[in-house]
Design a protein around this motif. Structure first.
Motif, PDB file in Angstrom:
ATOM      1  N   ARG A  32     -16.630  -5.499   3.025  1.00  0.00           N
ATOM      2  CA  ARG A  32     -15.593  -6.138   3.839  1.00  0.00           C
ATOM      3  C   ARG A  32     -14.188  -5.656   3.529  1.00  0.00           C
ATOM      4  NH1 ARG A  32     -15.862 -12.217   4.839  1.00  0.00           N
ATOM      5  NH2 ARG A  32     -14.081 -11.481   5.992  1.00  0.00           N
ATOM      6  N   TRP A  33     -13.957  -5.041   2.390  1.00  0.00           N
ATOM      7  CA  TRP A  33     -12.606  -4.583   2.074  1.00  0.00           C
ATOM      8  C   TRP A  33     -12.118  -3.582   3.107  1.00  0.00           C
ATOM      9  CZ3 TRP A  33     -11.121   0.437   1.043  1.00  0.00           C
ATOM     10  CH2 TRP A  33     -12.130   1.351   0.767  1.00  0.00           C
ATOM     11  N   LYS A  34     -13.032  -2.803   3.668  1.00  0.00           N
ATOM     12  CA  LYS A  34     -12.652  -1.784   4.655  1.00  0.00           C
ATOM     13  C   LYS A  34     -12.141  -2.409   5.947  1.00  0.00           C
ATOM     14  CE  LYS A  34     -16.647   0.207   3.769  1.00  0.00           C
ATOM     15  NZ  LYS A  34     -17.819   1.042   3.903  1.00  0.00           N
ATOM     16  N   GLN A  35     -12.651  -3.593   6.291  1.00  0.00           N
ATOM     17  CA  GLN A  35     -12.216  -4.262   7.512  1.00  0.00           C
ATOM     18  C   GLN A  35     -10.784  -4.758   7.408  1.00  0.00           C
ATOM     19  OE1 GLN A  35     -15.068  -7.381   7.927  1.00  0.00           O
ATOM     20  NE2 GLN A  35     -16.737  -6.008   8.496  1.00  0.00           N
ATOM     21  N   GLU A  36     -10.359  -5.077   6.222  1.00  0.00           N
ATOM     22  CA  GLU A  36      -9.017  -5.627   6.025  1.00  0.00           C
ATOM     23  C   GLU A  36      -7.962  -4.566   5.785  1.00  0.00           C
ATOM     24  OE1 GLU A  36      -8.789  -8.861   3.337  1.00  0.00           O
ATOM     25  OE2 GLU A  36     -10.779  -9.570   3.861  1.00  0.00           O
ATOM     26  N   VAL A  37      -8.390  -3.361   5.534  1.00  0.00           N
ATOM     27  CA  VAL A  37      -7.459  -2.298   5.209  1.00  0.00           C
ATOM     28  C   VAL A  37      -7.349  -1.345   6.388  1.00  0.00           C
ATOM     29  CG1 VAL A  37      -6.997  -0.390   3.638  1.00  0.00           C
ATOM     30  CG2 VAL A  37      -8.051  -2.474   2.775  1.00  0.00           C
ATOM     31  N   PRO A  38      -6.172  -1.264   7.001  1.00  0.00           N
ATOM     32  CA  PRO A  38      -6.005  -0.317   8.115  1.00  0.00           C
ATOM     33  C   PRO A  38      -6.002   1.108   7.589  1.00  0.00           C
ATOM     34  CG  PRO A  38      -3.909  -1.238   7.512  1.00  0.00           C
ATOM     35  CD  PRO A  38      -4.941  -1.955   6.667  1.00  0.00           C
ATOM     36  N   GLN A  39      -6.207   2.044   8.469  1.00  0.00           N
ATOM     37  CA  GLN A  39      -6.081   3.450   8.082  1.00  0.00           C
ATOM     38  C   GLN A  39      -4.617   3.700   7.738  1.00  0.00           C
ATOM     39  OE1 GLN A  39      -8.684   5.532   7.860  1.00  0.00           O
ATOM     40  NE2 GLN A  39      -7.395   7.169   7.091  1.00  0.00           N
ATOM     41  N   ALA A  40      -4.381   4.208   6.578  1.00  0.00           N
ATOM     42  CA  ALA A  40      -3.012   4.448   6.141  1.00  0.00           C
ATOM     43  C   ALA A  40      -2.374   5.533   6.999  1.00  0.00           C
ATOM     44  CB  ALA A  40      -3.001   4.855   4.676  1.00  0.00           C
ATOM     45  N   ARG A  41      -1.132   5.311   7.350  1.00  0.00           N
ATOM     46  CA  ARG A  41      -0.378   6.308   8.105  1.00  0.00           C
ATOM     47  C   ARG A  41       0.404   7.176   7.123  1.00  0.00           C
ATOM     48  NH1 ARG A  41       2.231   2.068  11.872  1.00  0.00           N
ATOM     49  NH2 ARG A  41       4.057   2.871  10.810  1.00  0.00           N
ATOM     50  N   LEU A  42       0.880   8.294   7.599  1.00  0.00           N
ATOM     51  CA  LEU A  42       1.656   9.208   6.786  1.00  0.00           C
ATOM     52  C   LEU A  42       2.867   8.485   6.202  1.00  0.00           C
ATOM     53  CD1 LEU A  42       1.791  12.164   5.905  1.00  0.00           C
ATOM     54  CD2 LEU A  42       3.184  12.612   7.913  1.00  0.00           C
ATOM     55  N   ASN A  43       3.127   8.689   4.954  1.00  0.00           N
ATOM     56  CA  ASN A  43       4.265   8.107   4.220  1.00  0.00           C
ATOM     57  C   ASN A  43       4.177   6.598   4.032  1.00  0.00           C
ATOM     58  OD1 ASN A  43       5.533  10.601   3.853  1.00  0.00           O
ATOM     59  ND2 ASN A  43       6.476  10.472   5.861  1.00  0.00           N
ATOM     60  N   GLN A  44       3.015   6.018   4.217  1.00  0.00           N
ATOM     61  CA  GLN A  44       2.843   4.581   4.013  1.00  0.00           C
ATOM     62  C   GLN A  44       2.180   4.365   2.658  1.00  0.00           C
ATOM     63  OE1 GLN A  44       0.244   2.603   6.827  1.00  0.00           O
ATOM     64  NE2 GLN A  44       1.969   1.449   7.586  1.00  0.00           N
ATOM     65  N   ARG A  45       2.647   3.381   1.918  1.00  0.00           N
ATOM     66  CA  ARG A  45       2.039   3.072   0.628  1.00  0.00           C
ATOM     67  C   ARG A  45       1.237   1.790   0.761  1.00  0.00           C
ATOM     68  NH1 ARG A  45       6.796   3.015  -3.522  1.00  0.00           N
ATOM     69  NH2 ARG A  45       7.880   2.181  -1.716  1.00  0.00           N
ATOM     70  N   GLU A  57     -18.292   5.690  -8.112  1.00  0.00           N
ATOM     71  CA  GLU A  57     -17.509   6.899  -7.848  1.00  0.00           C
ATOM     72  C   GLU A  57     -17.403   7.151  -6.344  1.00  0.00           C
ATOM     73  OE1 GLU A  57     -17.737  11.626  -8.811  1.00  0.00           O
ATOM     74  OE2 GLU A  57     -18.261  10.241 -10.426  1.00  0.00           O
ATOM     75  N   SER A  58     -18.484   6.869  -5.605  1.00  0.00           N
ATOM     76  CA  SER A  58     -18.432   7.073  -4.148  1.00  0.00           C
ATOM     77  C   SER A  58     -17.445   6.109  -3.492  1.00  0.00           C
ATOM     78  CB  SER A  58     -19.823   6.947  -3.525  1.00  0.00           C
ATOM     79  OG  SER A  58     -20.326   5.645  -3.686  1.00  0.00           O
ATOM     80  N   LYS A  59     -17.368   4.885  -3.975  1.00  0.00           N
ATOM     81  CA  LYS A  59     -16.399   3.932  -3.430  1.00  0.00           C
ATOM     82  C   LYS A  59     -14.974   4.380  -3.751  1.00  0.00           C
ATOM     83  CE  LYS A  59     -17.677   0.044  -2.590  1.00  0.00           C
ATOM     84  NZ  LYS A  59     -18.216  -1.277  -2.410  1.00  0.00           N
ATOM     85  N   ALA A  60     -14.775   4.911  -4.947  1.00  0.00           N
ATOM     86  CA  ALA A  60     -13.457   5.424  -5.326  1.00  0.00           C
ATOM     87  C   ALA A  60     -13.053   6.568  -4.398  1.00  0.00           C
ATOM     88  CB  ALA A  60     -13.471   5.883  -6.779  1.00  0.00           C
ATOM     89  N   ARG A  61     -13.974   7.426  -4.067  1.00  0.00           N
ATOM     90  CA  ARG A  61     -13.673   8.544  -3.156  1.00  0.00           C
ATOM     91  C   ARG A  61     -13.374   8.028  -1.738  1.00  0.00           C
ATOM     92  NH1 ARG A  61     -14.078  12.838  -6.073  1.00  0.00           N
ATOM     93  NH2 ARG A  61     -15.631  13.078  -7.695  1.00  0.00           N
ATOM     94  N   GLY A  67      -6.748   6.830   2.303  1.00  0.00           N
ATOM     95  CA  GLY A  67      -5.330   6.996   1.999  1.00  0.00           C
ATOM     96  C   GLY A  67      -4.743   5.893   1.153  1.00  0.00           C
ATOM     97  N   LEU A  68      -5.568   5.227   0.360  1.00  0.00           N
ATOM     98  CA  LEU A  68      -5.115   4.105  -0.451  1.00  0.00           C
ATOM     99  C   LEU A  68      -4.966   4.502  -1.911  1.00  0.00           C
ATOM    100  CD1 LEU A  68      -7.537   1.385   0.926  1.00  0.00           C
ATOM    101  CD2 LEU A  68      -5.272   1.963   1.752  1.00  0.00           C
ATOM    102  N   ILE A  69      -4.207   3.719  -2.631  1.00  0.00           N
ATOM    103  CA  ILE A  69      -4.114   3.769  -4.083  1.00  0.00           C
ATOM    104  C   ILE A  69      -4.734   2.462  -4.565  1.00  0.00           C
ATOM    105  CG2 ILE A  69      -2.565   3.809  -6.072  1.00  0.00           C
ATOM    106  CD1 ILE A  69      -2.066   6.304  -4.574  1.00  0.00           C
ATOM    107  N   ALA A  70      -5.675   2.534  -5.497  1.00  0.00           N
ATOM    108  CA  ALA A  70      -6.328   1.324  -6.002  1.00  0.00           C
ATOM    109  C   ALA A  70      -5.899   1.054  -7.434  1.00  0.00           C
ATOM    110  CB  ALA A  70      -7.844   1.469  -5.933  1.00  0.00           C
ATOM    111  N   GLY A  83     -10.167  11.237 -13.992  1.00  0.00           N
ATOM    112  CA  GLY A  83      -9.794  12.372 -13.159  1.00  0.00           C
ATOM    113  C   GLY A  83      -9.456  12.025 -11.720  1.00  0.00           C
ATOM    114  N   MET A  84      -9.249  10.747 -11.419  1.00  0.00           N
ATOM    115  CA  MET A  84      -8.944  10.317 -10.056  1.00  0.00           C
ATOM    116  C   MET A  84      -7.574   9.641 -10.044  1.00  0.00           C
ATOM    117  SD  MET A  84     -12.571   8.797  -8.767  1.00  0.00           S
ATOM    118  CE  MET A  84     -14.002   9.852  -8.627  1.00  0.00           C
ATOM    119  N   PRO A  85      -6.518  10.393  -9.716  1.00  0.00           N
ATOM    120  CA  PRO A  85      -5.163   9.824  -9.795  1.00  0.00           C
ATOM    121  C   PRO A  85      -4.875   8.710  -8.804  1.00  0.00           C
ATOM    122  CG  PRO A  85      -5.111  12.043  -8.863  1.00  0.00           C
ATOM    123  CD  PRO A  85      -6.518  11.791  -9.319  1.00  0.00           C
ATOM    124  N   TRP A  86      -5.660   8.564  -7.760  1.00  0.00           N
ATOM    125  CA  TRP A  86      -5.455   7.474  -6.800  1.00  0.00           C
ATOM    126  C   TRP A  86      -6.072   6.166  -7.292  1.00  0.00           C
ATOM    127  CZ3 TRP A  86      -8.852  11.445  -6.287  1.00  0.00           C
ATOM    128  CH2 TRP A  86     -10.196  11.117  -6.181  1.00  0.00           C
TER     129      TRP A  86
END
Length: 100
Positions: A32-45, A57-61, A67-70, A83-86
């Motif tokens: 369900r987290w994907k339903q609440e998170v819009p596709q990030a636009r360019l320059n959006q944090r 690891e697949s969920k992290a990818r 386009g999110l930072i977790a 090794g995953m800076p996001w």
């Protein structure tokens, strides 16, 4: 230096999304987290914050692909996602969102 405290967060988000920080919090990262998170636009944090210790690891990818930072528990970041800076430590969140 003076600061203007007469601003509307929603106006900043709509007019200049590159200056806004969008936060979404989920206790667990099931589907369900994907339903609440819009596709990030360019320059959006957009920061996804969770205390879920069972992140794969697949969920992290997938988080990166959207386009999110977790921000996750520090221990899990250091054990599984060096090794995953996001994927970042939850303890680093305050300095990431510091605006002054």
């Amino acid at each position: 230096m003076t600061r203007d405290f007469n601003f509307s967060p929603s106006a900043v988000a709509l007019k200049t999304p590159d200056k806004a920080i969008f936060l979404t919090c989920k206790r667990t990262l099931r589907e369900r987290w994907k339903q609440e998170v819009p596709q990030a636009r360019l320059n959006q944090r957009i920061y996804l914050i969770t205390i879920d210790e069972n992140i794969s690891e697949s969920k992290a990818r997938e988080i990166n692909q959207k386009g999110l930072i977790a921000f996750i528990p520090d221990k899990i970041k250091m054990e599984k996602f060096k090794g995953m800076p996001w994927i970042r430590k939850l303890s680093d969140l305050p300095k990431e969102v510091k605006i002054w």
